[in-house]
Design a protein around this motif. Structure first.
Motif, PDB file in Angstrom:
ATOM      1  N   LEU A   9       0.721  -1.285   0.003  1.00  0.00           N
ATOM      2  CA  LEU A   9      -0.044  -0.077   0.070  1.00  0.00           C
ATOM      3  C   LEU A   9       0.839   1.284   0.123  1.00  0.00           C
ATOM      4  N   LYS A  10       1.867   1.153   0.765  1.00  0.00           N
ATOM      5  CA  LYS A  10       2.912   2.462   0.987  1.00  0.00           C
ATOM      6  C   LYS A  10       3.440   2.659  -0.611  1.00  0.00           C
ATOM      7  N   GLN A  11       3.927   1.551  -1.417  1.00  0.00           N
ATOM      8  CA  GLN A  11       4.354   1.938  -2.579  1.00  0.00           C
ATOM      9  C   GLN A  11       3.405   2.126  -3.501  1.00  0.00           C
ATOM     10  N   PHE A  12       2.186   1.734  -3.661  1.00  0.00           N
ATOM     11  CA  PHE A  12       1.031   2.169  -4.426  1.00  0.00           C
ATOM     12  C   PHE A  12       0.976   3.671  -4.298  1.00  0.00           C
ATOM     13  N   LEU A  13       0.601   4.000  -2.916  1.00  0.00           N
ATOM     14  CA  LEU A  13       0.425   5.671  -2.647  1.00  0.00           C
ATOM     15  C   LEU A  13       1.748   6.352  -3.002  1.00  0.00           C
ATOM     16  N   PHE A  14       2.905   6.004  -2.951  1.00  0.00           N
ATOM     17  CA  PHE A  14       4.037   6.666  -3.540  1.00  0.00           C
ATOM     18  C   PHE A  14       3.753   6.791  -5.003  1.00  0.00           C
ATOM     19  N   TRP A  15       3.548   5.939  -5.626  1.00  0.00           N
ATOM     20  CA  TRP A  15       3.466   5.961  -7.152  1.00  0.00           C
ATOM     21  C   TRP A  15       2.471   6.775  -7.515  1.00  0.00           C
ATOM     22  N   LEU A  16       1.277   6.576  -6.830  1.00  0.00           N
ATOM     23  CA  LEU A  16       0.030   7.405  -7.280  1.00  0.00           C
ATOM     24  C   LEU A  16       0.151   8.946  -7.304  1.00  0.00           C
ATOM     25  N   VAL A  17       1.196   9.186  -6.028  1.00  0.00           N
ATOM     26  CA  VAL A  17       1.573  10.530  -5.810  1.00  0.00           C
ATOM     27  C   VAL A  17       2.239  11.082  -7.082  1.00  0.00           C
ATOM     28  N   VAL A  18       3.442  10.290  -7.351  1.00  0.00           N
ATOM     29  CA  VAL A  18       4.255  10.668  -8.422  1.00  0.00           C
ATOM     30  C   VAL A  18       3.519  10.852  -9.622  1.00  0.00           C
ATOM     31  N   TRP A  19       2.780   9.804 -10.211  1.00  0.00           N
ATOM     32  CA  TRP A  19       2.011  10.002 -11.356  1.00  0.00           C
ATOM     33  C   TRP A  19       1.009  11.146 -11.302  1.00  0.00           C
ATOM     34  N   THR A  20       0.353  11.394 -10.245  1.00  0.00           N
ATOM     35  CA  THR A  20      -0.455  12.681 -10.036  1.00  0.00           C
ATOM     36  C   THR A  20       0.247  13.881 -10.324  1.00  0.00           C
ATOM     37  N   ILE A  21       1.557  14.087  -9.517  1.00  0.00           N
ATOM     38  CA  ILE A  21       2.235  15.313 -10.040  1.00  0.00           C
ATOM     39  C   ILE A  21       2.472  15.518 -11.427  1.00  0.00           C
ATOM     40  N   ILE A  22       2.734  14.450 -12.182  1.00  0.00           N
ATOM     41  CA  ILE A  22       2.943  14.538 -13.404  1.00  0.00           C
ATOM     42  C   ILE A  22       1.919  14.915 -14.347  1.00  0.00           C
ATOM     43  N   GLY A  23       0.648  14.449 -13.789  1.00  0.00           N
ATOM     44  CA  GLY A  23      -0.453  14.669 -14.453  1.00  0.00           C
ATOM     45  C   GLY A  23      -0.861  16.215 -14.284  1.00  0.00           C
ATOM     46  N   ILE A  24      -0.612  16.483 -13.245  1.00  0.00           N
ATOM     47  CA  ILE A  24      -0.948  18.094 -12.963  1.00  0.00           C
ATOM     48  C   ILE A  24       0.069  18.918 -13.686  1.00  0.00           C
ATOM     49  N   VAL A  25       1.319  18.519 -13.769  1.00  0.00           N
ATOM     50  CA  VAL A  25       2.282  19.233 -14.670  1.00  0.00           C
ATOM     51  C   VAL A  25       1.784  19.305 -16.175  1.00  0.00           C
ATOM     52  N   LEU A  26       1.277  18.180 -16.748  1.00  0.00           N
ATOM     53  CA  LEU A  26       1.106  18.280 -17.944  1.00  0.00           C
ATOM     54  C   LEU A  26      -0.423  18.737 -17.961  1.00  0.00           C
ATOM     55  N   ALA A  27      -1.115  18.555 -17.069  1.00  0.00           N
ATOM     56  CA  ALA A  27      -2.417  19.638 -17.172  1.00  0.00           C
ATOM     57  C   ALA A  27      -2.560  20.994 -17.597  1.00  0.00           C
ATOM     58  N   GLN A  28      -1.303  21.321 -17.038  1.00  0.00           N
ATOM     59  CA  GLN A  28      -1.005  22.912 -17.244  1.00  0.00           C
ATOM     60  C   GLN A  28      -0.763  23.173 -18.926  1.00  0.00           C
ATOM     61  N   THR A  29      -0.135  22.117 -19.308  1.00  0.00           N
ATOM     62  CA  THR A  29       0.205  22.395 -21.066  1.00  0.00           C
ATOM     63  C   THR A  29      -1.168  22.082 -21.815  1.00  0.00           C
ATOM     64  N   GLU A  30      -1.985  21.181 -21.191  1.00  0.00           N
ATOM     65  CA  GLU A  30      -2.967  21.141 -21.910  1.00  0.00           C
ATOM     66  C   GLU A  30      -3.990  22.281 -21.858  1.00  0.00           C
ATOM     67  N   ILE A  31      -3.919  22.858 -20.624  1.00  0.00           N
ATOM     68  CA  ILE A  31      -5.082  23.894 -20.431  1.00  0.00           C
ATOM     69  C   ILE A  31      -4.319  25.147 -21.519  1.00  0.00           C
ATOM     70  N   ALA A  32      -3.064  25.092 -21.325  1.00  0.00           N
ATOM     71  CA  ALA A  32      -2.614  26.247 -22.119  1.00  0.00           C
ATOM     72  C   ALA A  32      -2.739  26.175 -23.601  1.00  0.00           C
ATOM     73  N   ASN A  33      -2.607  24.985 -24.148  1.00  0.00           N
ATOM     74  CA  ASN A  33      -3.029  24.444 -25.642  1.00  0.00           C
ATOM     75  C   ASN A  33      -4.302  24.683 -25.808  1.00  0.00           C
ATOM     76  N   ALA A  34      -5.369  24.364 -25.037  1.00  0.00           N
ATOM     77  CA  ALA A  34      -6.746  24.490 -25.384  1.00  0.00           C
ATOM     78  C   ALA A  34      -6.927  26.029 -25.351  1.00  0.00           C
ATOM     79  N   LYS A  35      -6.383  26.915 -24.600  1.00  0.00           N
ATOM     80  CA  LYS A  35      -6.764  28.321 -24.611  1.00  0.00           C
ATOM     81  C   LYS A  35      -6.056  28.934 -25.921  1.00  0.00           C
ATOM     82  N   HIS A  36      -5.162  28.328 -26.198  1.00  0.00           N
ATOM     83  CA  HIS A  36      -4.426  28.905 -27.308  1.00  0.00           C
ATOM     84  C   HIS A  36      -5.149  28.566 -28.588  1.00  0.00           C
ATOM     85  N   SER A  37      -5.875  27.350 -28.505  1.00  0.00           N
ATOM     86  CA  SER A  37      -6.434  26.688 -29.792  1.00  0.00           C
ATOM     87  C   SER A  37      -8.109  27.200 -29.936  1.00  0.00           C
ATOM     88  N   GLY A  38      -8.537  28.244 -28.649  1.00  0.00           N
ATOM     89  CA  GLY A  38      -9.708  28.664 -28.898  1.00  0.00           C
ATOM     90  C   GLY A  38     -10.599  27.832 -28.433  1.00  0.00           C
TER      91      GLY A  38
END
Length: 366
Positions: A9-38
């Motif tokens: 469970l500890k390992q699962f939670l650790f990797w869930l946090v890691v991938w979630t942080i990556i998701g948050i970073v990529l989400a900012q890019t998706e939001i910026a691309n979405a605004k740029h494309s209208g």
């Protein structure tokens, strides 16, 4: 491969946090691309695109890691492994895109009750296929970095284990070199007294049996208390007393706090044997042996003072007993122990051993 999906469970939670942080970073890019494309849709949609991509890749990552462990990047395997990894990119990426689309369909059905809108399915695969290239090789790089880090750690552990086994073997050889030397001398003594004085020979045999019993009982113990060693060495000194009679006098001066200190097993026997050999045996008048042990500055100081009748032998060589003792101390204590031999009078010589104070609990912990 399934072992790579099993985690605590500890390992699962650790990797869930890691991938979630990556998701948050990529989400900012998706939001910026979405605004740029209208883009005029809901705010949650760019977030869903990023997280479905990240979590989909998280699901295929164990497969990549599994093959990284399976395919070595050692010398001679680089080209073959690189080719395999390039070929693996195709099925991994197809699996990733399929999982990503499946997750997006699920999210859109839950949020809007309708299917995820996209172009022709083939176009989606063609568009997404090169985008995961950086993700793929980032995972490979991280996997091989971890693999070779673990490999280096294991090699260090193996080297330390091998070094310890080699040390034990050397110590055993040194100890076995001493035991026959003493045994042969005592057997010769028994042989020479058997027909002259049966009672004396019997006493020597009894004390020799005590010494051998001690040697066997401590065969698997690198350390004993000083008191245990002294109890055995009294048998040796009694053998010397039976051999030389009034020509030898012995005295022990042991401080109470020194008695429980741990010392290497059979440390004193070759030293006392040298004291007898060089201090008592050469002279018709015999001599004396004084054994002292005291505690000072967190060290135990053991000294043997004996008569001196053959200066040339002491000045030219330590002899096998003292030389082996020096080696044992070096292996066991490195630079924390010392052995010195010095002339303290015209007819007296002193051997001094200084060891760090270690009690039974300290040796068991180490």
């Amino acid at each position: 491969m399934f072992s790579f999906y099993r985690m605590s469970l500890k390992q699962f939670l650790f990797w869930l946090v890691v991938w979630t942080i990556i998701g948050i970073v990529l989400a900012q890019t998706e939001i910026a691309n979405a605004k740029h494309s209208g883009f005029t849709g809901s705010d949650w949609q760019p977030w869903s695109w990023a997280f479905t991509a990240v979590y989909a890749y998280a699901l295929v990552t164990p497969i990549i890691i599994y093959f990284c462990y399976l395919w070595s990047f050692d010398k001679g395997q680089i080209i073959r492994t690189s080719t395999k990894l390039l070929l693996l990119y195709l099925p991994i990426t197809l699996a990733f895109i399929t999982l990503m689309l499946g997750l997006r369909y699920l999210v859109y059905w839950l949020m809007l009750g309708e299917a995820f809108p996209h172009d022709e399915i083939l176009s989606v695969y063609i568009y997404e296929f090169p985008k995961s290239f950086s993700f793929y090789f980032a995972v490979i790089f991280a996997a091989y970095t971890k693999i070779y880090q673990l490999k280096a750690q294991q090699e260090q552990i193996n080297a330390a284990k091998l070094h310890g086994e080699l040390l034990d073997a050397r110590l055993e050889v040194l100890q076995h070199q001493l035991q026959p030397h003493f045994l042969f001398n005592t057997l010769n003594l028994i042989s020479s007294t058997m027909y002259q004085n049966v009672d004396k020979a019997d006493s020597i045999i009894t004390r020799l049996a005590d010494l051998l019993r001690y040697s066997l009982a401590t065969q698997q113990k690198p350390f004993v208390t000083l008191q245990q060693e002294l109890d055995a060495m009294k048998s040796y000194l009694e053998i010397a007393q039976l051999r030389f009679g009034e020509r030898i006098s012995t005295e022990l001066q042991i401080s109470p706090e020194a008695q429980s200190v741990m010392i290497p097993v059979m440390l004193l026997q070759p030293l006392l044997e040298n004291a007898v050999k060089y201090g008592i045996e050469p002279s018709d008048n015999g001599g004396s042996i004084l054994l002292c042990a005291n505690i000072g500055d967190n060290n135990i100081v053991i000294s043997i003072v004996n008569s001196l009748h053959q200066q040339s032998i002491y000045s030219s060589s330590f002899g096998i007993g003292l030389e082996n003792t020096k080696k044992r101390l070096k292996y066991l204590y490195q630079d924390k122990a010392s052995l010195s031999l010095s002339k303290i009078a015209e007819d007296k010589i002193e051997l001094v051993i200084i060891l760090p104070v270690e009690r039974l609990q300290d040796v068991e912990t180490n």
